[in-house]
Write a protein that holds these residues in place. Structure first.
Motif, short mmCIF file in Angstrom:
data_model
loop_
_atom_site.label_atom_id
_atom_site.label_comp_id
_atom_site.label_asym_id
_atom_site.label_seq_id
_atom_site.Cartn_x
_atom_site.Cartn_y
_atom_site.Cartn_z
N SER A 176 0.70 -0.88 0.07
CA SER A 176 0.22 -0.02 -0.16
C SER A 176 0.80 1.26 -0.28
CB SER A 176 -0.23 -0.12 1.23
OG SER A 176 -1.39 1.95 1.06
N ARG A 177 -0.26 1.83 -0.31
CA ARG A 177 1.31 3.85 -0.51
C ARG A 177 1.34 4.14 0.33
NH1 ARG A 177 -0.79 9.48 -2.46
NH2 ARG A 177 1.33 10.74 -2.06
N MET A 178 -0.06 3.49 1.65
CA MET A 178 -0.14 4.09 2.77
C MET A 178 0.47 3.83 4.01
SD MET A 178 -1.87 5.52 5.17
CE MET A 178 -3.71 5.53 4.27
N LEU A 179 1.53 2.42 3.64
CA LEU A 179 2.97 1.85 4.52
C LEU A 179 4.09 2.18 3.49
CD1 LEU A 179 0.99 -0.54 6.27
CD2 LEU A 179 1.47 1.28 7.24
N ALA A 180 4.30 2.64 2.79
CA ALA A 180 5.39 2.20 1.59
C ALA A 180 5.99 2.77 2.15
CB ALA A 180 4.79 3.62 0.15
N ASP A 181 6.24 3.35 3.16
CA ASP A 181 8.09 3.66 4.05
C ASP A 181 8.19 3.88 5.87
OD1 ASP A 181 8.82 5.22 1.83
OD2 ASP A 181 7.42 7.09 1.84
N TYR A 182 6.92 2.49 6.31
CA TYR A 182 6.59 2.12 7.38
C TYR A 182 7.80 1.14 7.44
CZ TYR A 182 4.97 -0.08 11.02
OH TYR A 182 4.81 -0.66 12.63
N ASP A 183 8.56 0.85 8.59
CA ASP A 183 9.94 0.12 8.87
C ASP A 183 9.21 -0.38 9.72
OD1 ASP A 183 12.05 1.46 6.84
OD2 ASP A 183 12.60 2.54 8.40
N SER A 184 9.47 -1.59 9.86
CA SER A 184 9.20 -2.53 10.77
C SER A 184 9.57 -3.01 12.31
CB SER A 184 9.41 -4.37 10.38
OG SER A 184 9.44 -4.47 9.42
N THR A 185 9.25 -2.03 12.99
CA THR A 185 9.72 -1.64 14.83
C THR A 185 10.05 -2.81 15.31
OG1 THR A 185 7.05 -1.78 15.10
CG2 THR A 185 7.99 0.43 14.59
N TYR A 186 9.26 -4.10 14.82
CA TYR A 186 9.37 -5.85 15.75
C TYR A 186 8.96 -6.29 14.55
CZ TYR A 186 4.31 -5.61 15.79
OH TYR A 186 2.87 -5.48 15.00
N THR A 187 9.26 -7.79 15.24
CA THR A 187 8.70 -9.15 14.21
C THR A 187 7.86 -9.73 14.22
OG1 THR A 187 11.64 -8.51 13.65
CG2 THR A 187 10.40 -10.99 13.43
N ALA A 188 7.05 -10.11 13.98
CA ALA A 188 6.27 -10.54 13.64
C ALA A 188 6.63 -12.26 14.86
CB ALA A 188 5.30 -11.03 12.71
N THR A 189 5.63 -12.99 15.46
CA THR A 189 5.76 -14.11 16.21
C THR A 189 5.90 -15.42 14.21
OG1 THR A 189 4.94 -13.75 17.75
CG2 THR A 189 4.94 -15.73 18.09
N CYS A 190 5.27 -14.84 14.24
CA CYS A 190 5.42 -16.03 12.54
C CYS A 190 6.57 -16.48 11.90
CB CYS A 190 3.68 -16.11 11.89
SG CYS A 190 3.73 -14.71 10.94
N VAL A 191 7.27 -14.97 12.21
CA VAL A 191 8.70 -14.48 11.47
C VAL A 191 9.38 -15.45 12.76
CG1 VAL A 191 9.70 -13.06 10.18
CG2 VAL A 191 7.84 -12.67 9.73
N SER A 192 9.48 -14.93 13.14
CA SER A 192 10.79 -15.07 14.18
C SER A 192 11.00 -16.94 14.18
CB SER A 192 10.33 -14.29 15.78
OG SER A 192 9.49 -14.99 16.22
N ARG A 193 9.54 -17.22 14.84
CA ARG A 193 9.81 -18.71 14.66
C ARG A 193 10.67 -19.76 13.67
NH1 ARG A 193 4.05 -20.52 18.42
NH2 ARG A 193 5.08 -19.49 20.18
N LEU A 194 10.18 -18.58 12.31
CA LEU A 194 10.82 -19.15 11.35
C LEU A 194 12.46 -19.22 11.46
CD1 LEU A 194 8.55 -19.35 8.00
CD2 LEU A 194 8.64 -21.04 10.50
N LEU A 195 12.17 -18.03 11.72
CA LEU A 195 13.96 -17.80 11.38
C LEU A 195 14.94 -18.19 12.72
CD1 LEU A 195 14.28 -13.74 11.44
CD2 LEU A 195 14.22 -15.91 9.68
N ASP A 196 13.97 -18.54 14.20
CA ASP A 196 14.64 -19.24 15.91
C ASP A 196 14.76 -21.32 15.05
OD1 ASP A 196 14.41 -17.07 16.44
OD2 ASP A 196 12.70 -18.04 18.20
N ALA A 197 14.01 -21.16 14.37
CA ALA A 197 14.15 -22.92 13.42
C ALA A 197 15.30 -22.66 12.39
CB ALA A 197 13.00 -23.10 12.51
N GLY A 198 16.05 -21.61 12.35
CA GLY A 198 16.88 -21.30 11.19
C GLY A 198 16.34 -20.90 9.76
N ALA A 199 15.69 -20.70 9.40
CA ALA A 199 15.36 -20.46 8.12
C ALA A 199 16.11 -18.65 8.23
CB ALA A 199 13.94 -19.85 8.74
#
Lengths: 505, 101
Positions: free
Chosen positions: A95-118
């Motif tokens: 969306s243009r609404m969030l075109a420049d939005y930097d993630s301020t934290y990490t979603a649990t679904c993302v961190s769980r994959l990363l914690d599993a080594g992804a």
């Protein structure tokens, strides 16, 4: 002999990294090379994250070198739908609404994959705020179906589906509010699973319909989807999402269980529905025979209120979307219109400029349906209909273990072919009732349709929190199917993209 | 009864989306098509049926212990804001028609 990354499953990559056949860094570089070579034509990604990918891969390699235990997704390249927060990337929701939005934290679904080594390769394109079935409502660009780049990849998680179908990554995550994982999976010829509502945390995923949204994985094999489900769910309930639930793992444990003597529901009315193409119907009938040949019993069941689900969904979804998207007022984040005299003017002009046409339509519809005097006529009645739809499924699951039906009524359509928004809503005719009931569903590729020669899929749906059993049936269907990669070997990379970049040493 | 362009303008004001005139005409067409699509819901036989507001029906009042936990620090919280001053998000005039902020 060189190994092509796109010929390896996620589990083979993780096994190869642990065994020292190749390093996570080599895998990450191969995935980056595949994206570089292929994404010009597919445009699955909104943002590629080489620094994050190489840093994560190095951490995996360092852990292995130090003799530490690594996770089940060690070195596996993954892509995330761009409504999922990952620190170090933007989260734009296309969306243009969030075109420049930097993630301020990490979603649990993302961190769980990363914690599993992804290894995080980047963020994928989608319909704006997940409103759509073709990824055409993205503010930034189209995504092209790897099987035919004149056609849509489906949506709203079209980038995630296309990235897997093009062999850029073996696994990606999407979100599904009314079919947004299962329909693009069907149109791109990959496996896509919407788990039971509550199985996967929604924390850090930009909300669309809070009682409908669920995160799930894409892969080219059922086994890879099960592997990703393990990573998503094994950590248990996420205290940051009050609707997340503890649910049974391991998703690989019963994957190859036989389906002999178990019951598969068929709904004759759905197989005669208007809009269902002959080739999809014939492929799903073939899928039923495949399960029957393995000893499953086919049982006719009835879902009398299934026909009510489209109207109920297009009340509930827009109402929840309007509530959720009210937060985008241009103050704390998001597009802010300059030069406004009052806060009210700033909000309404920021929202007008920041949201695209479909995001405005859904919110306007939701605002109307929640207004005084209208609420009782539509919203309350939709929630009553929801009870009946859920009861229908519960009654059916007294008699069968899973139900088999199409995932999408047709194969991929051309860009611009469906221009009427209300006609587009029918793309989800087979998927939305599952979100209304909160149950699990999975798209399983069946190869190419007899008429269009494009991917077609079956959908299997099951009772709440029986997602392991759902995967057992999905695997049984895969085992008896040659979707183009060989009997039982899952779905192939789209032929035009096979082997382009992504050489693993 | 069909929604008029005036009705839709009122909804847009409530939804805080400043639609341009040409958008308003298109939106009115869409809103009427969409509401027509939803018409079957008015015909359902729903007497005595309880509503389901959530797929996990028996879930209510999920609470965590009332203990402080870290939240976003100020710099992170402000990182995406259009305008801030000291410890605050900065906005135009909330009351009236603007004037000197």
């Amino acid at each position: 002999m060189a190994t092509e990354l796109d010929q390896l499953s996620a589990s083979a990559i993780a096994a190869g990294v642990v065994a020292g056949d190749f390093t996570a860094t080599e895998v990450a570089r191969a995935s980056l090379a595949a994206i570089e070579a292929r994404d010009g034509e597919v445009a699955a990604f909104l943002q590629v994250s080489p620094e994050l990918a190489l840093a994560a891969a190095k951490a995996t390699d360092d852990a292995i070198a130090a003799g530490e235990k690594v996770g089940p997704l060690a070195g596996v390249p993954v892509a995330f739908k761009d409504n999922m927060h990952l620190v170090g990337t933007r989260t734009t929701c296309a969306s243009r609404m969030l075109a420049d939005y930097d993630s301020t934290y990490t979603a649990t679904c993302v961190s769980r994959l990363l914690d599993a080594g992804a290894t995080p390769m980047g963020k994928t394109n989608m319909d704006e705020f997940a409103f759509g079935s073709s990824t055409e409502t993205s503010h930034f660009h189209r995504t092209y179906n790897p099987w035919d780049t004149e056609r849509v990849p489906g949506g709203s998680s079209g980038g995630s589906a296309a990235s897997v179908a093009a062999g850029e990554v073996p696994v990606s995550l999407g979100s599904d509010t009314g079919g947004s994982i299962r329909q693009p999976a069907a149109l791109c010829g990959v496996v896509g699973m919407k788990p039971t509502y509550g199985a996967v945390s929604r924390y850090g995923v930009v909300a669309f319909g809070s009682s409908l949204d669920q995160v799930g994985p894409f892969g080219r094999t059922v086994g890879d989807v099960a592997l990703a489900m393990n990573a998503l769910v094994a950590g248990g309930r996420d205290p940051r999402d009050c609707t997340s639930q503890d649910c049974p793992v391991d998703f690989l444990e019963h994957l190859d269980d036989p389906v002999e003597g178990r019951r598969v529901g068929i709904i004759p009315e759905l197989m005669e529905a208007k809009g269902l193409t002959d080739e999809v119907k014939s492929a799903v009938e073939g899928a039923a025979r495949t399960l029957e040949s393995q000893g499953a019993e086919l049982v006719e069941v009835d879902l009398p209120h299934m026909g009510d689900s489209i109207a109920a969904y297009y009340v509930i979804g827009p109402c929840e979307a309007f509530s959720n998207l009210a937060r985008f007022d241009g103050v704390r984040y998001g597009y802010q219109e300059p030069g406004c005299a009052t806060l009210a003017e700033q909000s309404s002009r920021s929202r007008a400029a920041g949201f695209g046409p479909e995001a405005k339509r859904r919110q306007m519809l939701g605002a109307y349906l929640l207004s005084s005097g209208v609420y009782e006529k539509y919203y309350y009645r939709a929630q009553q209909a929801r009870t009946l739809i859920t009861q229908d499924y519960a009654a059916a699951y007294e008699r069968v273990d899973v139900i088999l039906m199409p995932a999408s009524p047709r194969s991929a359509f051309k860009f611009g072919e469906i221009s009427d928004p209300t006609e587009m809503y029918l793309s989800d005719m087979y998927t939305i009732s599952i979100n209304i009931a909160g149950n699990g569903g999975i798209s399983v590729p069946l190869g190419l349709g007899a008429d269009t020669h494009l991917p077609v899929s079956a959908q299997l749906v099951g009772p709440a929190f029986k997602d392991r059993s759902l995967l057992t049936f999905a695997r049984a269907l895969e085992r008896g199917t040659d979707a183009g990669a060989g009997m039982g070997d899952g779905a192939p990379v789209a032929p035009d993209f096979v082997g382009r970049g992504g050489d693993l040493a | 009864m069909a929604l008029s362009q005036e009705d839709v303008a009122g909804i847009a004001e409530y939804a805080q989306i400043a639609l341009a005139d040409d958008e308003l005409a298109e939106m009115t067409t869409y809103m009427n098509e969409a509401v027509d699509m939803l018409a079957p819901i008015l015909e359902y036989d729903l007497d005595g049926v309880d509503p389901t507001f959530h797929p996990i029906g028996d879930l209510s009042n999920v609470m965590r212990p009332d203990e402080p936990t870290p939240g976003l620090d100020l710099d992170t919280a402000f990182a995406n804001a259009g305008s801030t001053r000291e410890r605050y998000f900065r906005v135009p005039s909330i009351l009236g028609d603007g004037g000197v902020a």
